[in-house]
Design an enzyme around this catalytic site. Structure first.
Site, mmCIF file in Angstrom:
data_model
loop_
_atom_site.group_PDB
_atom_site.id
_atom_site.type_symbol
_atom_site.label_atom_id
_atom_site.label_comp_id
_atom_site.label_asym_id
_atom_site.label_seq_id
_atom_site.Cartn_x
_atom_site.Cartn_y
_atom_site.Cartn_z
ATOM 1 N N ALA A 127 0.824 -1.211 0.000
ATOM 2 C CA ALA A 127 0.000 0.000 0.000
ATOM 3 C C ALA A 127 0.855 1.256 0.000
ATOM 4 C CB ALA A 127 -0.926 -0.007 1.217
ATOM 5 N N GLU A 149 9.662 -4.913 -5.961
ATOM 6 C CA GLU A 149 8.717 -5.742 -5.204
ATOM 7 C C GLU A 149 8.708 -7.157 -5.800
ATOM 8 O OE1 GLU A 149 6.283 -7.669 -3.044
ATOM 9 O OE2 GLU A 149 6.687 -5.597 -2.472
ATOM 10 N N GLN A 157 -5.219 -6.123 3.055
ATOM 11 C CA GLN A 157 -5.183 -6.867 4.304
ATOM 12 C C GLN A 157 -6.203 -6.408 5.350
ATOM 13 O OE1 GLN A 157 -1.115 -7.418 5.734
ATOM 14 N NE2 GLN A 157 -0.364 -7.331 3.635
ATOM 15 N N CYS A 275 -2.094 -3.016 12.778
ATOM 16 C CA CYS A 275 -3.460 -2.926 13.285
ATOM 17 C C CYS A 275 -3.558 -3.534 14.684
ATOM 18 C CB CYS A 275 -4.473 -3.567 12.364
ATOM 19 S SG CYS A 275 -6.173 -3.169 12.856
ATOM 20 N N ASP A 412 4.518 0.509 7.521
ATOM 21 C CA ASP A 412 4.812 -0.255 8.723
ATOM 22 C C ASP A 412 6.296 -0.304 9.079
ATOM 23 O OD1 ASP A 412 2.118 -0.763 8.822
ATOM 24 O OD2 ASP A 412 2.264 -2.812 8.061
ATOM 25 N N LYS A 420 0.300 1.210 13.180
ATOM 26 C CA LYS A 420 0.682 0.678 11.865
ATOM 27 C C LYS A 420 -0.578 0.184 11.145
ATOM 28 C CE LYS A 420 5.387 -0.463 13.313
ATOM 29 N NZ LYS A 420 6.033 0.608 12.541
ATOM 30 N N ALA A 422 -3.331 0.863 7.471
ATOM 31 C CA ALA A 422 -3.455 1.410 6.118
ATOM 32 C C ALA A 422 -3.906 2.864 6.163
ATOM 33 C CB ALA A 422 -4.430 0.571 5.298
ATOM 34 N N ALA A 423 -4.703 3.215 7.169
ATOM 35 C CA ALA A 423 -5.158 4.596 7.307
ATOM 36 C C ALA A 423 -3.981 5.535 7.572
ATOM 37 C CB ALA A 423 -6.179 4.699 8.441
ATOM 38 N N CYS A 455 -8.241 2.683 13.565
ATOM 39 C CA CYS A 455 -8.492 1.272 13.836
ATOM 40 C C CYS A 455 -9.997 1.075 13.979
ATOM 41 C CB CYS A 455 -7.760 0.841 15.103
ATOM 42 S SG CYS A 455 -7.832 -0.929 15.388
#
Length: 523
Positions: A127, A149, A157, A275, A412, A420, A422-423, A455
């Protein structure tokens, strides 16, 4: 005049050629044209290789077609390129969509002759890596960017917790990496084996070096399954599962549906983890199903948390505790999972008492949901970029490396003390994109990260406590509502809106509601 990039005296690269531009290539002294772009990659204005070949024959140019799909910069393709270069008259003009692929493939085929160079090199295609690349190219489309990558697939996720509750289709969390690489960026499908920031280069696993002007470290973190004895052998069997793996989240739902009585253990390892609410979210959603099926009274539910508190932001503890009481779940703090025996359905925990003494405790289970320990990847942890804990060491407000001014990090793997999630990445993308380009122009870094993370705590199927907070646990709600109240609207946001925002906005360089508030601290 046709704009080309010189790699050496015999090999030049450029972007898409038209039939008309071949005459310019001939006039500039090229003897061969090498087409690396597949016919079906571009729009209607992309000529087929047959059309280009016919015009080359008219002009007396040699022509070769070696189609390389975007992202397929592999040793096999490099060998095919090398074979053609041994046959073609020189100098050769090789082209693809932008020219970057032609250069990167040549560097793999002829590593002793040239090392590829990019203005911006992004390590990591998750992400953070894809999102920041897209945002940079939105701002400066002509930037030379490559993403390193190794993975063929990319995963959303945050939805795996929902998959583990039967509330989300796992197939909708998976897409091919090649389909997500931003237009204008090159995908180098390889792994980095070493960072050499003093030389401004990285070394790939097959030994090739890639040079850069700016580096963005976005590798994500590493799941350390092997740190729990016996876990890897037990996963996917004996009632042992984890929503932290794509193939196991459906097994979680299978176990939840099948359990009518017995002991269900949920675990949370020491921080940091991606998360931090995910361990208890798995417990709440499982309990909600058992509650609605009138089975919960027959199931002994226990959360074993290696930490000392239920959640790190105090304002959200009371509403969470209300659900803990509703479901009759037991909380075991300072209890860290260290060993699993799948066949005997037994788990062992190191439990620390108030005096700091550690005791090994054995617990049987019928279902065990494990959140594994997590750490910075070895390649970062053992590099000059790492802080004492192994994370990529950045200024938490600017996300610029504290020792290497041309290095930025997000996601992360960076050392910023934020949740940690995605937001958090969504906000960090803006910070890195704007600050990197400002530094490139010799300006002060204009944008500050406020530590935002989110979260969505799924306390039951259909309701969520939307926890949004920044550095120091400061509440940073997006909407003018009490964030501690479980809401159906937050469930809709989590299950419908956020996946769409992820795929169609965040990974495409669209930054709706992504700008951080300005931090008040001086940096």
């Amino acid at each position: 005049m046709l704009q080309t990039q010189r790699v050496n005296d015999t090999y030049f690269t450029c972007g898409q050629l038209s039939v008309e531009s071949l005459k310019a290539a001939y006039q500039q002294g090229f003897l061969s044209v090498l087409c690396l772009r597949p016919d079906d990659e571009g729009g209607a204005d992309q000529p087929s290789h047959q059309e280009l070949r016919r015009q080359c024959e008219v002009l007396g140019l040699a022509f070769a077609y070696v189609p390389v799909e975007k992202g397929a910069i592999t040793t096999t393709n490099a060998e095919r390129l090398q074979q053609q270069l041994e046959k073609l008259p020189q100098p050769v003009l090789a082209f693809c969509a932008s020219g970057n692929r032609a250069q990167a493939l040549y560097s793999l085929a002829m590593p002793k002759q040239v090392e590829p160079y990019y203005e911006v090199l992004v390590v990591g295609g998750g992400a953070a890596g894809i999102g920041v690349s897209a945002s940079l190219l939105k701002r400066q489309p002509k930037l030379s960017i490559a993403i390193i990558e190794p993975s063929e697939f990319h995963y959303y996720q945050p939805a795996w917790t929902l998959v583990g509750a039967g509330a989300f289709d796992p197939k909708k969390t998976e897409r091919k990496t090649v389909d997500l690489i931003p237009y204008g960026a090159e995908w180098i499908r390889a792994a980095v084996s070493r960072f050499e920031p003093d030389q401004q280069r990285v070394v790939l696993s097959h030994g090739q070096c890639v040079n850069y002007k700016y580096l963005i470290v976005a590798t994500g973190l590493e799941i350390a399954w092997d740190k729990i004895e016996g876990l890897e052998e037990a996963l996917g069997n004996y009632g042992v599962t984890s929503n932290y793996r794509y193939d196991l989240a459906p097994y979680t739902w299978q176990l939840v549906q099948g359990l009518s009585q017995g002991k269900a253990l949920f675990t949370q390892p020491p921080m940091p983890i991606k998360c931090a609410g995910a361990p208890q979210k798995a417990m709440y959603l499982s309990c909600d199903h058992w509650f609605k099926q009138d089975r919960l009274s027959q199931i002994d539910v226990e959360l074993n948390n290696a930490g000392a508190v239920l959640f790190g932001v105090a304002e959200f503890v009371p509403p969470l505790m209300a659900y803990v009481k509703k479901y009759g779940a037991k909380l075991a703090f300072q209890s860290n999972l260290v060993k699993v025996d799948g066949p005997s359905q037994t788990a062992w925990f190191d439990v620390t008492d108030a005096q700091g003494q550690v005791k090994r405790v054995e617990k049987p289970f019928d279902m065990l949901h494990v959140v594994p320990p997590q750490q910075s990847p070895d390649v970062v942890r053992n590099s000059p970029l790492a802080d004492p804990q192994g994370w990529c060491e950045v200024n938490q407000f600017t996300l610029q490396h504290v020792r290497y001014a041309n290095v930025f990090s997000l996601g992360d793997v960076c050392s910023s003390p934020n949740a940690k999630t995605a937001a958090a990445v969504r906000k960090q993308i803006v910070v890195v994109a704007e600050n990197l380009l400002a530094h490139m122009d010799g300006q002060e870094l204009p944008t500050r990260y406020d530590g935002y993370g989110s979260c969505p705590l799924t306390v039951e199927k259909g309701k969520i406590v939307l926890a949004e907070f920044g550095f120091g646990g400061k509440l940073l709600p997006t909407f003018p509502l009490d964030p501690t109240v479980p809401r159906r609207s937050a469930w809709f946001l989590k299950t419908v809106m956020l996946p769409a925002i992820y795929w169609h906005a965040m990974l495409k360089g669209h930054e709706w509601l992504a700008r951080p508030t300005q931090a008040t601290e001086q940096t």
